[in-house]
Design a protein around this motif. Structure first.
Motif, mmCIF file in Angstrom:
data_model
loop_
_atom_site.group_PDB
_atom_site.id
_atom_site.type_symbol
_atom_site.label_atom_id
_atom_site.label_comp_id
_atom_site.label_asym_id
_atom_site.label_seq_id
_atom_site.Cartn_x
_atom_site.Cartn_y
_atom_site.Cartn_z
ATOM 1 N N CYS A 1 0.812 -1.227 0.000
ATOM 2 C CA CYS A 1 0.000 0.000 0.000
ATOM 3 C C CYS A 1 0.843 1.273 0.000
ATOM 4 O O CYS A 1 0.309 2.356 -0.196
ATOM 5 C CB CYS A 1 -0.954 0.002 1.186
ATOM 6 S SG CYS A 1 -0.165 0.202 2.808
ATOM 7 N N GLY B 1 2.125 2.627 2.542
ATOM 8 C CA GLY B 1 1.917 3.355 3.786
ATOM 9 C C GLY B 1 2.993 3.073 4.813
ATOM 10 O O GLY B 1 3.789 2.136 4.689
ATOM 11 N N CYS C 1 -2.208 11.637 2.603
ATOM 12 C CA CYS C 1 -3.280 11.343 1.646
ATOM 13 C C CYS C 1 -4.576 11.964 2.170
ATOM 14 O O CYS C 1 -5.040 11.592 3.247
ATOM 15 C CB CYS C 1 -3.453 9.840 1.466
ATOM 16 S SG CYS C 1 -4.858 9.419 0.390
ATOM 17 N N LYS D 1 -7.533 11.474 1.245
ATOM 18 C CA LYS D 1 -8.675 10.554 1.188
ATOM 19 C C LYS D 1 -8.748 9.662 2.430
ATOM 20 O O LYS D 1 -9.808 9.487 3.003
ATOM 21 C CB LYS D 1 -8.604 9.685 -0.072
ATOM 22 C CG LYS D 1 -8.668 10.496 -1.359
ATOM 23 C CD LYS D 1 -8.780 9.665 -2.626
ATOM 24 C CE LYS D 1 -7.913 8.452 -2.692
ATOM 25 N NZ LYS D 1 -7.999 7.716 -3.962
ATOM 26 N N CYS D 2 -7.609 9.110 2.845
ATOM 27 C CA CYS D 2 -7.597 8.193 3.996
ATOM 28 C C CYS D 2 -6.943 8.789 5.231
ATOM 29 O O CYS D 2 -7.048 8.214 6.316
ATOM 30 C CB CYS D 2 -6.899 6.888 3.625
ATOM 31 S SG CYS D 2 -5.111 7.031 3.340
ATOM 32 N N TYR E 1 2.000 8.073 3.416
ATOM 33 C CA TYR E 1 2.489 7.086 2.449
ATOM 34 C C TYR E 1 3.705 7.624 1.710
ATOM 35 O O TYR E 1 3.952 8.832 1.681
ATOM 36 C CB TYR E 1 1.379 6.681 1.473
ATOM 37 C CG TYR E 1 1.107 7.700 0.402
ATOM 38 C CD1 TYR E 1 1.662 7.559 -0.863
ATOM 39 C CD2 TYR E 1 0.316 8.809 0.653
ATOM 40 C CE1 TYR E 1 1.431 8.512 -1.855
ATOM 41 C CE2 TYR E 1 0.081 9.758 -0.322
ATOM 42 C CZ TYR E 1 0.645 9.606 -1.567
ATOM 43 O OH TYR E 1 0.436 10.553 -2.543
ATOM 44 N N TYR F 1 5.749 8.673 -1.473
ATOM 45 C CA TYR F 1 5.412 9.270 -2.762
ATOM 46 C C TYR F 1 6.617 9.254 -3.702
ATOM 47 O O TYR F 1 6.769 10.105 -4.538
ATOM 48 C CB TYR F 1 4.937 10.717 -2.493
ATOM 49 C CG TYR F 1 4.468 11.488 -3.680
ATOM 50 C CD1 TYR F 1 3.363 11.089 -4.416
ATOM 51 C CD2 TYR F 1 5.117 12.664 -4.044
ATOM 52 C CE1 TYR F 1 2.930 11.837 -5.494
ATOM 53 C CE2 TYR F 1 4.684 13.412 -5.125
ATOM 54 C CZ TYR F 1 3.589 12.989 -5.846
ATOM 55 O OH TYR F 1 3.153 13.734 -6.906
ATOM 56 N N ASN G 1 1.101 5.493 -6.671
ATOM 57 C CA ASN G 1 0.926 5.973 -5.303
ATOM 58 C C ASN G 1 0.375 4.927 -4.346
ATOM 59 O O ASN G 1 -0.304 5.259 -3.382
ATOM 60 C CB ASN G 1 0.023 7.209 -5.288
ATOM 61 C CG ASN G 1 0.728 8.417 -5.837
ATOM 62 O OD1 ASN G 1 1.945 8.445 -5.944
ATOM 63 N ND2 ASN G 1 -0.040 9.435 -6.216
ATOM 64 N N ARG H 1 -1.819 1.846 -2.626
ATOM 65 C CA ARG H 1 -3.237 1.509 -2.527
ATOM 66 C C ARG H 1 -3.868 2.235 -1.354
ATOM 67 O O ARG H 1 -3.403 2.111 -0.228
ATOM 68 C CB ARG H 1 -3.352 0.008 -2.344
ATOM 69 C CG ARG H 1 -4.750 -0.536 -2.345
ATOM 70 C CD ARG H 1 -5.320 -0.429 -3.745
ATOM 71 N NE ARG H 1 -6.302 -1.370 -4.138
ATOM 72 C CZ ARG H 1 -6.176 -2.668 -4.294
ATOM 73 N NH1 ARG H 1 -5.073 -3.280 -3.994
ATOM 74 N NH2 ARG H 1 -7.162 -3.378 -4.732
ATOM 75 N N CYS H 2 -4.922 2.998 -1.610
ATOM 76 C CA CYS H 2 -5.619 3.772 -0.580
ATOM 77 C C CYS H 2 -6.856 3.012 -0.105
ATOM 78 O O CYS H 2 -7.603 2.477 -0.932
ATOM 79 C CB CYS H 2 -6.021 5.135 -1.146
ATOM 80 S SG CYS H 2 -6.905 6.191 0.023
ATOM 81 N N HIS I 1 -3.462 6.396 -3.463
ATOM 82 C CA HIS I 1 -3.419 7.560 -2.571
ATOM 83 C C HIS I 1 -3.349 8.838 -3.406
ATOM 84 O O HIS I 1 -2.808 8.852 -4.509
ATOM 85 C CB HIS I 1 -2.180 7.512 -1.678
ATOM 86 C CG HIS I 1 -2.183 6.422 -0.664
ATOM 87 N ND1 HIS I 1 -2.989 6.428 0.449
ATOM 88 C CD2 HIS I 1 -1.457 5.274 -0.590
ATOM 89 C CE1 HIS I 1 -2.762 5.352 1.165
ATOM 90 N NE2 HIS I 1 -1.840 4.622 0.552
ATOM 91 N N SER I 2 -3.871 9.919 -2.850
ATOM 92 C CA SER I 2 -3.705 11.253 -3.429
ATOM 93 C C SER I 2 -2.648 11.980 -2.601
ATOM 94 O O SER I 2 -2.413 11.630 -1.446
ATOM 95 C CB SER I 2 -5.018 12.036 -3.371
ATOM 96 O OG SER I 2 -5.965 11.447 -4.220
#
Length: 187
Positions: free
Chosen positions: A57, A59, A152, A154-155, A159, A161, A166, A168-169, A175-176
Motif C-alpha cells: 500500500c 503506507g 493522503c 482521502k484516507c 504514504y 510518494y 501511489n 493503494r488507498c 493515494h492522493s
C-alpha cells in the motif's frame, strides 16, 4: 589543588571534601546542560522505532506487534526498507507537524487533526492511540532520513510518494498527495 574549609586553608583536603566538591560540580554541570537544551534532549529520548514501509500500500505502519495490521491491498502489511524512528511528544515547530497517530486497527500512521479520522482499511475511521507523533517536514534529507512521505487527503494516512504509482488507498484506488514533504528519520 587546595580546598577552602570552614576554618583555615587545608593543603591536604579530606576524602569527604573532595567527593562533596566533585559531586557538586557534576550536579551543577548536569543541571546546566539540562537547562540549556531541554528540547534537544527530549527529541533524543522521545522517539519510537519499528515504523516500516509497506510494499503493497506504500503506507507507513508499526511493525512492533506479532501481526502486521490491516493493509488496504489485502491481508497484513509487508515491510521493507528502513526502520524509521519517529519522534513523539515534543513541541511542534514550523518544520515539524504534530497530531500524527497510530491506528489500533490497521497499525498505520494517520493524521488526527480533523473532526473525522479518515478511512481505515479495517473498516470505518482510524482509531487513534498512543503517542502524539511529530513529523519533520520540508527539511533537507540526510543519510539518516528519507523524504517523499506525504499525507493522503482521502484516507488521512502517511504514504511514500517516491514511485511512479501511489500505492493503494483504503478509500479507493491510489493515494492522493497533499501537504508537506515529510522527512522521516531512520536507524
Amino acid at each position: 589543588m587546595r580546598f577552602l574549609t570552614g576554618q583555615a586553608e587545608n593543603p591536604e583536603p579530606g576524602r569527604r571534601a573532595v567527593l562533596t566538591r566533585a559531586l557538586g560540580l557534576a550536579a551543577a554541570a548536569g543541571l546546566a546542560t539540562a537547562a540549556a537544551t531541554p528540547a534537544a534532549q527530549a527529541a533524543v529520548r522521545a522517539s519510537q522505532a519499528d515504523w516500516r514501509f509497506c510494499t503493497k500500500c506504500y503506507g507507513l505502519f508499526f511493525r512492533g506487534y506479532p501481526s502486521d495490521g490491516a493493509c488496504p491491498a489485502g491481508g497484513g502489511h509487508d515491510s521493507a526498507g528502513y526502520n524509521f524512528n519517529i519522534p513523539h511528544d515534543i513541541p511542534e515547530t514550523p518544520t515539524a507537524q504534530h497530531n500524527w497517530r497510530f491506528c489500533t486497527k490497521c497499525y498505520g500512521m494517520f493524521f488526527w487533526g480533523y473532526p473525522d479520522n479518515g478511512r481505515c482499511p479495517a473498516g470505518n475511521a482510524h482509531a487513534a492511540a498512543g503517542y502524539d507523533f511529530v513529523l519533520p517536514h520540508d527539511i533537507p534529507e540526510t543519510a539518516n532520513s528519507q523524504r517523499n512521505w506525504r499525507f493522503c487527503p482521502k484516507c488521512y494516512g502517511l504514504y511514500f510518494y517516491g514511485y511512479p504509482t501511489n500505492g493503494r488507498c483504503p478509500a479507493g484506488n491510489a493515494h492522493s498527495v497533499a501537504g508537506y514533504d515529510f522527512v522521516l528519520p531512520h536507524l
